[in-house]
Design a protein around this motif. Structure first.
Motif, PDB file in Angstrom:
ATOM      1  N   UNK A 110     -27.295  27.014 -17.177  1.00  0.00           N
ATOM      2  CA  UNK A 110     -27.712  28.408 -17.023  1.00  0.00           C
ATOM      3  C   UNK A 110     -26.948  29.120 -15.908  1.00  0.00           C
ATOM      4  N   UNK A 111     -25.980  28.443 -15.314  1.00  0.00           N
ATOM      5  CA  UNK A 111     -25.180  29.031 -14.240  1.00  0.00           C
ATOM      6  C   UNK A 111     -23.747  29.241 -14.713  1.00  0.00           C
ATOM      7  N   UNK A 112     -23.012  30.208 -14.148  1.00  0.00           N
ATOM      8  CA  UNK A 112     -21.600  30.406 -14.520  1.00  0.00           C
ATOM      9  C   UNK A 112     -20.752  29.163 -14.293  1.00  0.00           C
ATOM     10  N   UNK A 144     -21.700  18.623  -2.768  1.00  0.00           N
ATOM     11  CA  UNK A 144     -21.682  19.700  -1.780  1.00  0.00           C
ATOM     12  C   UNK A 144     -21.590  21.109  -2.357  1.00  0.00           C
ATOM     13  N   UNK A 145     -21.040  21.257  -3.572  1.00  0.00           N
ATOM     14  CA  UNK A 145     -20.735  22.624  -4.033  1.00  0.00           C
ATOM     15  C   UNK A 145     -21.315  22.983  -5.393  1.00  0.00           C
ATOM     16  N   UNK A 146     -22.413  22.318  -5.779  1.00  0.00           N
ATOM     17  CA  UNK A 146     -23.050  22.652  -7.053  1.00  0.00           C
ATOM     18  C   UNK A 146     -24.018  23.817  -6.871  1.00  0.00           C
ATOM     19  N   UNK A 147     -24.108  24.722  -7.852  1.00  0.00           N
ATOM     20  CA  UNK A 147     -24.935  25.923  -7.695  1.00  0.00           C
ATOM     21  C   UNK A 147     -26.427  25.644  -7.533  1.00  0.00           C
ATOM     22  N   UNK A 148     -26.915  24.549  -8.118  1.00  0.00           N
ATOM     23  CA  UNK A 148     -28.345  24.221  -8.032  1.00  0.00           C
ATOM     24  C   UNK A 148     -28.616  23.022  -7.135  1.00  0.00           C
ATOM     25  N   UNK A 149     -27.697  22.734  -6.221  1.00  0.00           N
ATOM     26  CA  UNK A 149     -27.871  21.604  -5.330  1.00  0.00           C
ATOM     27  C   UNK A 149     -27.131  20.368  -5.812  1.00  0.00           C
TER      28      UNK A 149
END
Length: 292
Positions: A194-196, A172-177
């Motif tokens: 590649x995400x914080x 539910x809460x991953x930056x890329x889905x």
């Protein structure tokens, strides 16, 4: 303390902590035997596998899948058996190609479990990140995170990142889905880095403690401080310890029950009373138990 769903809180009971069995059936069965003996004697109420149950090293057969299947079955009968998330477990959840030299840990096990990948990944994705006792002892796999310890929890952005980490839902809460469950997708893991948030997860689970940070004493201190006075000591695994146990800067005790100890004779477990407030690591060391 704020709500932290990936952190189990225990106010009572005696915990038997073991870590880094790395797919070794020989050590796994001995841990279960010790737990059974100590529980019958009234000396253990919980069995905590502190992560890295998976992925064998050269020299013995990799029984990772059997260990996980047996642990899942045992938990149905005894919910006091707990597996914490280690970096080797997380590599399957987040589709990271975890490698060391010629060893391709994640990909080799993914090939073995691909027929039951969804069940396997779902189980791993639900693992807690740690346990904190009423007496202020934190049990987790890797130990302190420099990034998490450096967060200023008086800052709204930093507080949100801290809360995101400890309450993360991989669907539910991953930056890329959502993290894929049915198939192994290394591109998902690569993009995540590649995400914080992905960089935070990597550092929190993959860092090498004092072997990576020259200012490790400060890293440890800042990390403990962010638990707002509820944690005084950390019990972890993650790094090989030839003698089975190692003290770090008066506030961390590393336990090695499997791969990383120089022989069976050196492998250690640790008993912790969740209700006790320990004054120092010496008092915690009194709970060391030989695995063999």
């Amino acid at each position: 303390m704020r709500r932290l769903d990936r952190l189990i809180k225990l106010s009572s009971g005696k915990l038997l902590f073991t870590s880094d069995l790395q797919g070794a059936l020989h050590d796994f069965e001995q841990v279960l035997l010790k737990y059974s003996e100590l529980r019958r004697a009234g000396e253990a109420d919980f069995l905590v596998f502190g992560g890295d149950l998976l992925h064998a090293y050269p020299g013995y057969r990799d029984n990772s899948l059997e260990l996980l299947q047996r642990l899942s079955s045992l938990r149905e009968k005894d919910p006091n058996i707990i597996l914490l998330m280690g970096n080797h477990e997380l590599s399957h959840v987040l589709h990271w190609r975890l490698r060391k030299g010629r060893l391709n840990f994640t990909e080799e096990l993914e090939e073995i479990i691909k027929g039951a990948r969804e069940e396997f990944a779902t189980l791993l994705s639900r693992l807690p990140f740690g346990i904190v006792t009423q007496g202020g002892v934190l049990l987790q796999h890797t130990g302190p995170s420099k990034v998490l310890g450096s967060l200023n929890l008086d800052d709204d952005g930093d507080e949100k990142l801290w809360d995101w980490f400890w309450n993360i839902d991989f669907q539910e809460s991953m930056p890329n889905g959502p993290a894929p469950l049915k198939v192994f997708k290394p591109e998902f893991g690569s993009n995540l880095l590649n995400t914080p948030q992905g960089k935070l997860l990597w550092e929190a689970f993959m860092n090498k403690n004092e072997f990576q940070y020259e200012d490790y004493s400060s890293v440890l201190s800042r990390y403990l401080k962010n638990f707002q006075g509820t944690v005084s000591f950390i019990i972890s695994g993650h790094i090989p310890v030839a003698t089975g146990a190692k003290k770090l800067f008066d506030h961390q005790l590393r336990i090695c029950s499997g791969y990383g100890a120089q022989s069976d004779r050196e492998k250690k477990l640790l008993l912790i009373d969740a209700s006790l407030t320990y004054k120092n690591l010496g008092e915690l060391e009194a709970g060391l138990v030989d695995l063999f």
